[in-house]
Design an enzyme around this catalytic site. Sequence first.
Site, PDB file in Angstrom:
ATOM      1  N   ASP A 203      -0.493   7.144   7.385  1.00 33.87           N
ATOM      2  CA  ASP A 203      -0.730   8.429   8.048  1.00 33.87           C
ATOM      3  C   ASP A 203      -2.153   8.575   8.570  1.00 33.87           C
ATOM      4  O   ASP A 203      -2.473   9.589   9.190  1.00 33.87           O
ATOM      5  CB  ASP A 203      -0.424   9.581   7.090  1.00 33.87           C
ATOM      6  CG  ASP A 203      -1.499   9.739   6.033  1.00 33.87           C
ATOM      7  OD1 ASP A 203      -1.827   8.741   5.372  1.00 33.87           O
ATOM      8  OD2 ASP A 203      -2.007  10.872   5.874  1.00 33.87           O
TER       9      ASP A 203
ATOM     10  N   ASP B 178       1.912   3.791   2.204  1.00 39.30           N
ATOM     11  CA  ASP B 178       0.755   4.542   1.761  1.00 39.30           C
ATOM     12  C   ASP B 178       1.248   5.748   0.969  1.00 39.30           C
ATOM     13  O   ASP B 178       2.397   6.165   1.085  1.00 39.30           O
ATOM     14  CB  ASP B 178      -0.054   4.992   2.983  1.00 39.30           C
ATOM     15  CG  ASP B 178      -1.163   5.938   2.610  1.00 39.30           C
ATOM     16  OD1 ASP B 178      -1.130   7.102   3.078  1.00 39.30           O
ATOM     17  OD2 ASP B 178      -2.054   5.548   1.830  1.00 39.30           O
TER      18      ASP B 178
ATOM     19  N   LYS C 118      -8.748  -0.137   1.485  1.00 33.63           N
ATOM     20  CA  LYS C 118      -8.640   0.217   2.903  1.00 33.63           C
ATOM     21  C   LYS C 118      -9.992   0.712   3.419  1.00 33.63           C
ATOM     22  O   LYS C 118     -10.718   1.389   2.693  1.00 33.63           O
ATOM     23  CB  LYS C 118      -7.594   1.315   3.088  1.00 33.63           C
ATOM     24  CG  LYS C 118      -6.213   0.960   2.564  1.00 33.63           C
ATOM     25  CD  LYS C 118      -5.267   2.144   2.648  1.00 33.63           C
ATOM     26  CE  LYS C 118      -3.931   1.836   1.990  1.00 33.63           C
ATOM     27  NZ  LYS C 118      -2.994   2.983   2.048  1.00 33.63           N
TER      28      LYS C 118
ATOM     29  N   THR D  58      -2.053   2.210  -1.986  1.00 32.40           N
ATOM     30  CA  THR D  58      -2.882   3.407  -1.851  1.00 32.40           C
ATOM     31  C   THR D  58      -4.345   3.120  -2.140  1.00 32.40           C
ATOM     32  O   THR D  58      -4.669   2.225  -2.933  1.00 32.40           O
ATOM     33  CB  THR D  58      -2.367   4.510  -2.795  1.00 32.40           C
ATOM     34  OG1 THR D  58      -3.238   5.642  -2.696  1.00 32.40           O
ATOM     35  CG2 THR D  58      -2.330   4.045  -4.246  1.00 32.40           C
TER      36      THR D  58
ATOM     37  N   ASP E 134      -1.011   8.982  -0.068  1.00 33.97           N
ATOM     38  CA  ASP E 134      -1.578  10.281   0.284  1.00 33.97           C
ATOM     39  C   ASP E 134      -1.278  10.637   1.732  1.00 33.97           C
ATOM     40  O   ASP E 134      -1.707   9.939   2.648  1.00 33.97           O
ATOM     41  CB  ASP E 134      -3.092  10.284   0.065  1.00 33.97           C
ATOM     42  CG  ASP E 134      -3.460   9.949  -1.372  1.00 33.97           C
ATOM     43  OD1 ASP E 134      -4.476   9.272  -1.566  1.00 33.97           O
ATOM     44  OD2 ASP E 134      -2.712  10.350  -2.276  1.00 33.97           O
TER      45      ASP E 134
END
Length: 506
Positions: free
Chosen positions: A167, A12, A142, A110, A14
């Site tokens: 995260d 990922d 996502k 992402t 960000d």
Amino acid sequence: MSRSPLQAALFDMDGTLVDTERLWWDAVAEVAAGLGRALSEADQPDVLGRPVEHTAAWLAARTGADGDALSAGLHREFADRVRTGIVPRPGALELLRALAREGVPTALVTASPRAVADTVLDVLGRDLFAVSVTADDTEHTKPAPDPYLAACRALGVDPAACVAVEDTRTGVTSAEAAGCVVLAVPSLAPIEEAPGRTVRESLEGVTPASLRRLVAPDGPALRVMTWNLWFGGTKVRDHRAKQLKVITETGVDVVGLQETYGTAAQELAEALGWHHHRAGDNLGIISRHPITARLGDPDVGFYGAAGVRIRTDAGTEVDVWTVHLDYTPYGPYEAAFDGLPTAELIAHEEVRLAQLRDCLRRIDDTAPGAPGASGATAVPVVLVGDFNSPSHLDRPHLDRPDVDWPVTRAAEASGLRDSYREAHPDPVREPGHTWSPVHVEHEDGSGRPEPQDRIDFVLHRGLAVLDSRTHVSGTPRPWPDVEDNDWPSDHAAVITTFALEPGARE
């Protein structure tokens, strides 16, 4: 077919690789404040890890503002913050560079749009990623599994053999739905441990080896390298320090050496605190595990073979041999430059074939449980070296696919299997060239392209392959401007990781 336990690492962006999760939160907070709404912790599920369109629609539903205008405003606020405030997360670049050194494919996955992802890729280094998947690239992003499945398809890997680093809960849900193993490194909102999910505070200290353990956590392993040192490494300045750096960074356990220049094996082993065996002026083996026997002729000539028996921490005994076969006449030159017919090319392999057969005889004479032996417990065998011959397994890739190269055929007939080709069965997709990272043109000054071939091998009998990679440090300058190269050789190394569990033997 055996494959690496870690076929790829999927990241990922960000909050995972770069500290943009807070930039995104701040961007949403700024837009929301302009509409008279303050964000709270309860809003995190609809903001963190979500695409712009989702958050814009969520905010529009709560404020009555136009969704398209909100989406454009969020894009603008976030892009402005990324351009001026992007910061790599602790340990992120170190892990990406280590994966690149070890040849583990990586992907950026992402929920941000392509424009933002491209800005981040420019900062991190595009060469660190084989694939990137953004919110613009799949119908569903996502928490749907689509982005991770798309990345795995593009890399040609099994999601179950990949670690996804995330995260947010949204990203974790996406990766787990795709079937990936997950390493969660929460940035703002906490994430709980779960089966198939590991949680760490940061990426600092995370290594390719630790990612491999997430995919294949159980059982001991042996990591073996073959490396032609090229006149002991003396063509390159500070060669011994550079050799030590390669060995320590790759985390290998045993190295079969060729062109040792007499003392390289001893000097490297003493610097590392390892065990070593020197045979003649050209061959050596160094091992972090104790050497319990030295095999073969200790006074072997420049071409030939030498071996040791090691005892691993798991108590497993393994025979490791290193071989260097004569380079003249060199088949790829005769095929590419001289256009010799197939029969002559095969006939000219007789010198190497005789040298290999002598090596195979010595292996079978010293290995309990070798083919033809009885009443003995089999000891696994690893044979590494510079064979100076292409492999018959690579023929679909070669300019002369009609040549059934006999040296590797003989090794296969003796029960030895090619670990690299087990892990990478497609020679077109993964040619695995080891000759030569520094020779682009032929040395004679003619300007003819140097034939690139796979001539260094890690062969085995009685083990299971977990992973196999070629390895070269940095970007070597071509011959003759090589003295300042980080890579102190004219060959690529090959590194194979074997499972040592008794039940893993093939």
